[in-house]
Motif scaffolding. Structure first.
Motif, mmCIF file in Angstrom:
data_model
loop_
_atom_site.group_PDB
_atom_site.id
_atom_site.type_symbol
_atom_site.label_atom_id
_atom_site.label_comp_id
_atom_site.label_asym_id
_atom_site.label_seq_id
_atom_site.Cartn_x
_atom_site.Cartn_y
_atom_site.Cartn_z
ATOM 1 N N ALA A 134 43.558 28.081 7.551
ATOM 2 C CA ALA A 134 44.068 26.728 7.372
ATOM 3 C C ALA A 134 44.569 26.514 5.947
ATOM 4 O O ALA A 134 45.599 25.855 5.735
ATOM 5 C CB ALA A 134 42.979 25.713 7.712
ATOM 6 N N LEU A 135 43.849 27.065 4.974
ATOM 7 C CA LEU A 135 44.268 26.915 3.574
ATOM 8 C C LEU A 135 45.642 27.533 3.334
ATOM 9 O O LEU A 135 46.467 26.972 2.603
ATOM 10 C CB LEU A 135 43.253 27.591 2.650
ATOM 11 N N ARG A 136 45.873 28.683 3.925
ATOM 12 C CA ARG A 136 47.156 29.370 3.718
ATOM 13 C C ARG A 136 48.317 28.539 4.254
ATOM 14 O O ARG A 136 49.428 28.613 3.723
ATOM 15 C CB ARG A 136 47.116 30.745 4.396
ATOM 16 N N THR A 137 48.071 27.769 5.277
ATOM 17 C CA THR A 137 49.113 26.920 5.849
ATOM 18 C C THR A 137 49.265 25.608 5.093
ATOM 19 O O THR A 137 50.377 25.127 4.870
ATOM 20 C CB THR A 137 48.785 26.618 7.331
ATOM 21 N N LEU A 138 48.127 25.047 4.667
ATOM 22 C CA LEU A 138 48.110 23.700 4.117
ATOM 23 C C LEU A 138 48.509 23.622 2.649
ATOM 24 O O LEU A 138 49.222 22.704 2.233
ATOM 25 C CB LEU A 138 46.702 23.115 4.292
ATOM 26 N N LEU A 139 48.061 24.598 1.834
ATOM 27 C CA LEU A 139 48.166 24.460 0.385
ATOM 28 C C LEU A 139 48.697 25.748 -0.239
ATOM 29 O O LEU A 139 47.951 26.726 -0.388
ATOM 30 C CB LEU A 139 46.780 24.130 -0.200
ATOM 31 N N PRO A 140 49.963 25.775 -0.644
ATOM 32 C CA PRO A 140 50.520 26.997 -1.253
ATOM 33 C C PRO A 140 49.765 27.442 -2.504
ATOM 34 O O PRO A 140 49.545 28.638 -2.703
ATOM 35 C CB PRO A 140 51.963 26.588 -1.576
ATOM 36 N N ARG A 141 49.358 26.481 -3.334
ATOM 37 C CA ARG A 141 48.671 26.832 -4.588
ATOM 38 C C ARG A 141 47.159 26.869 -4.339
ATOM 39 O O ARG A 141 46.402 26.017 -4.752
ATOM 40 C CB ARG A 141 49.040 25.839 -5.697
ATOM 41 N N HIS A 142 46.752 27.923 -3.644
ATOM 42 C CA HIS A 142 45.334 28.146 -3.370
ATOM 43 C C HIS A 142 44.969 29.563 -3.776
ATOM 44 O O HIS A 142 45.811 30.461 -3.792
ATOM 45 C CB HIS A 142 45.025 27.948 -1.869
ATOM 46 N N LEU A 143 43.696 29.747 -4.084
ATOM 47 C CA LEU A 143 43.183 31.090 -4.349
ATOM 48 C C LEU A 143 41.855 31.228 -3.605
ATOM 49 O O LEU A 143 40.910 30.492 -3.865
ATOM 50 C CB LEU A 143 42.982 31.327 -5.846
ATOM 51 N N ILE A 144 41.828 32.145 -2.643
ATOM 52 C CA ILE A 144 40.625 32.442 -1.875
ATOM 53 C C ILE A 144 39.951 33.646 -2.504
ATOM 54 O O ILE A 144 40.583 34.681 -2.722
ATOM 55 C CB ILE A 144 40.967 32.733 -0.400
ATOM 56 N N LEU A 145 38.671 33.517 -2.808
ATOM 57 C CA LEU A 145 37.913 34.615 -3.399
ATOM 58 C C LEU A 145 36.794 35.007 -2.441
ATOM 59 O O LEU A 145 35.796 34.316 -2.306
ATOM 60 C CB LEU A 145 37.331 34.213 -4.756
ATOM 61 N N ARG A 146 36.996 36.132 -1.755
ATOM 62 C CA ARG A 146 35.965 36.665 -0.872
ATOM 63 C C ARG A 146 34.944 37.445 -1.699
ATOM 64 O O ARG A 146 35.303 38.193 -2.603
ATOM 65 C CB ARG A 146 36.561 37.618 0.166
ATOM 66 N N THR A 147 33.681 37.291 -1.357
ATOM 67 C CA THR A 147 32.618 37.959 -2.100
ATOM 68 C C THR A 147 31.806 38.881 -1.204
ATOM 69 O O THR A 147 31.815 38.759 0.025
ATOM 70 C CB THR A 147 31.654 36.934 -2.719
ATOM 71 N N GLY A 148 31.063 39.769 -1.858
ATOM 72 C CA GLY A 148 30.103 40.604 -1.147
ATOM 73 C C GLY A 148 28.808 39.853 -0.902
ATOM 74 O O GLY A 148 28.753 38.624 -0.978
ATOM 75 N N TRP A 149 27.739 40.595 -0.609
ATOM 76 C CA TRP A 149 26.439 39.993 -0.351
ATOM 77 C C TRP A 149 25.950 39.217 -1.575
ATOM 78 O O TRP A 149 26.244 39.584 -2.715
ATOM 79 C CB TRP A 149 25.391 41.063 -0.069
ATOM 80 N N SER A 150 25.180 38.201 -1.345
ATOM 81 C CA SER A 150 24.479 37.508 -2.428
ATOM 82 C C SER A 150 23.263 38.338 -2.838
ATOM 83 O O SER A 150 22.344 38.541 -2.040
ATOM 84 C CB SER A 150 24.029 36.121 -1.977
ATOM 85 N N LEU A 151 23.256 38.830 -4.066
ATOM 86 C CA LEU A 151 22.114 39.594 -4.565
ATOM 87 C C LEU A 151 20.849 38.732 -4.547
ATOM 88 O O LEU A 151 19.767 39.197 -4.209
ATOM 89 C CB LEU A 151 22.403 40.097 -5.981
ATOM 90 N N GLY A 152 21.005 37.459 -4.909
ATOM 91 C CA GLY A 152 19.866 36.548 -4.924
ATOM 92 C C GLY A 152 19.214 36.397 -3.562
ATOM 93 O O GLY A 152 17.988 36.269 -3.453
ATOM 94 N N ARG A 153 20.017 36.418 -2.508
ATOM 95 C CA ARG A 153 19.471 36.291 -1.142
ATOM 96 C C ARG A 153 18.503 37.425 -0.841
ATOM 97 O O ARG A 153 17.409 37.214 -0.296
ATOM 98 C CB ARG A 153 20.621 36.297 -0.135
ATOM 99 N N PHE A 154 18.854 38.649 -1.227
ATOM 100 C CA PHE A 154 17.997 39.791 -0.930
ATOM 101 C C PHE A 154 16.787 39.837 -1.866
ATOM 102 O O PHE A 154 15.714 40.297 -1.463
ATOM 103 C CB PHE A 154 18.816 41.079 -0.988
ATOM 104 N N ILE A 155 16.952 39.371 -3.083
ATOM 105 C CA ILE A 155 15.787 39.274 -3.969
ATOM 106 C C ILE A 155 14.770 38.302 -3.376
ATOM 107 O O ILE A 155 13.559 38.552 -3.394
ATOM 108 C CB ILE A 155 16.216 38.837 -5.379
ATOM 109 N N ARG A 156 15.238 37.184 -2.841
ATOM 110 C CA ARG A 156 14.327 36.216 -2.223
ATOM 111 C C ARG A 156 13.584 36.825 -1.037
ATOM 112 O O ARG A 156 12.406 36.553 -0.811
ATOM 113 C CB ARG A 156 15.094 34.968 -1.783
ATOM 114 N N LYS A 157 14.280 37.645 -0.249
ATOM 115 C CA LYS A 157 13.628 38.292 0.891
ATOM 116 C C LYS A 157 12.478 39.183 0.431
ATOM 117 O O LYS A 157 11.378 39.160 0.996
ATOM 118 C CB LYS A 157 14.644 39.115 1.690
#
Length: 294
Positions: A134-157
């Motif tokens: 939806a962002l790609r269609t709606l807003l030309p000036r966008h930047l999507i940043l995909r991330t890996g796993w949250s390190l903090g999530r696994f530390i909490r586990k």
């Protein structure tokens, strides 16, 4: 450049605002205390009129949280970003939006590229992929940043398992790359500084810490931290929640390096700091503005 940082009480918002204070950017924080119940009708009242760019720092990287409450997942991962994007389009602003490796199904045999289409199978991944499209269609000036796993999530586990003195099942079947809160904040700040210098580079980028690893090996590395109780037991077994995990969550991060000069940093050297960060007491709940459910 005037930047609005949308955040919650989590560690990423705290460290991102700390790092941004060291820059010449003019920062306005916007706290959304309960993203899944936000009153989106009040959004326009909290976005300063002179904002140039909005950073949505509400990092959703735990499919276990999203899966049991699809409606809250939709609000946080889709509806709220779309409200920000629509406001940005109407007022000539840009938007930086976080996504994650959970937009992929994990069937690819090599690292996923930023150009690869999503094929999610969890609530978190579904709504993040819907948001991306939806962002790609709606807003030309966008930047999507995909991330890996949250390190903090696994530390909490591992931390929770140590406190319960129970065995922690983590499987060697699932591979990916963790990313620490401070490292992700560093990446966001570097991107914003280059945009401030006039870089008109928009689109989809990916970032995760250096070194691919399995859930099981990651658990073993965390269990060795000095700040955790001795005797933490990590076993190579598949837990029930792994049904929400892509077997391959490895992200190719060449594009962000070639575009912004941002290099992957080793997550291993951030383990102690990440443990201290998630164990620290949250600061006083003060902010410029809040959006709450009416």
């Amino acid at each position: 450049m005037n930047v609005l940082v949308v955040h919650d009480y989590g560690p990423l918002g705290r460290v991102l605002l700390e790092q941004l204070k060291q820059t010449t950017l003019h920062i306005s924080p916007l706290l959304i205390s309960e993203p899944g119940n936000a009153n989106l009708a009040a959004l326009a009242d909290w976005v300063p009129a002179d904002t140039d760019l909005i950073v949505n720092a509400l990092w959703q990287a735990d499919p276990e949280v999203a899966e049991p409450d699809p409606e809250a997942a939709r609000e946080t991962a889709f509806s709220l970003p779309m409200a920000l994007a629509e406001h940005a389009r109407e007022h000539g602003m840009a938007l930086v939006q976080l996504s994650s490796c959970y937009v992929f199904d994990g069937r690819k045999q090599s690292a996923y590229l930023a150009s690869n289409p999503g094929q999610p199978f969890s609530q978190l991944g579904n709504w993040q992929w819907e948001c991306e499209q939806a962002l790609r269609t709606l807003l030309p000036r966008h930047l999507i940043l995909r991330t890996g796993w949250s390190l903090g999530r696994f530390i909490r586990k591992v931390q929770d398992s140590a406190l319960d003195r129970s065995m922690l099942p983590l499987s060697s079947r699932y591979h990916g790359q963790p990313v620490a809160y401070r490292d992700l904040a560093r990446v966001i700040v570097a991107i914003l500084q280059q945009i401030d210098c006039g870089a008109e580079v928009w689109g989809t980028f990916q970032y995760a810490g250096a070194e691919e690893i399995s859930h099981y090996e990651l658990g073993l590395a965390i269990a060795e931290l000095a700040g955790l109780p001795e005797g933490t037991r990590v076993v190579d077994e598949v837990p029930e929640w792994a049904a929400l995990e892509p077997e391959n969550a490895t992200l190719g991060c060449t594009k962000i390096r070639n575009t912004f000069g941002i290099k992957q940093l080793p997550w291993r050297r951030m383990l102690d700091e990440e443990l201290a960060l998630i164990s620290a007491r949250a600061p006083d709940r003060e902010t410029v503005g809040q959006i709450r459910e009416d």
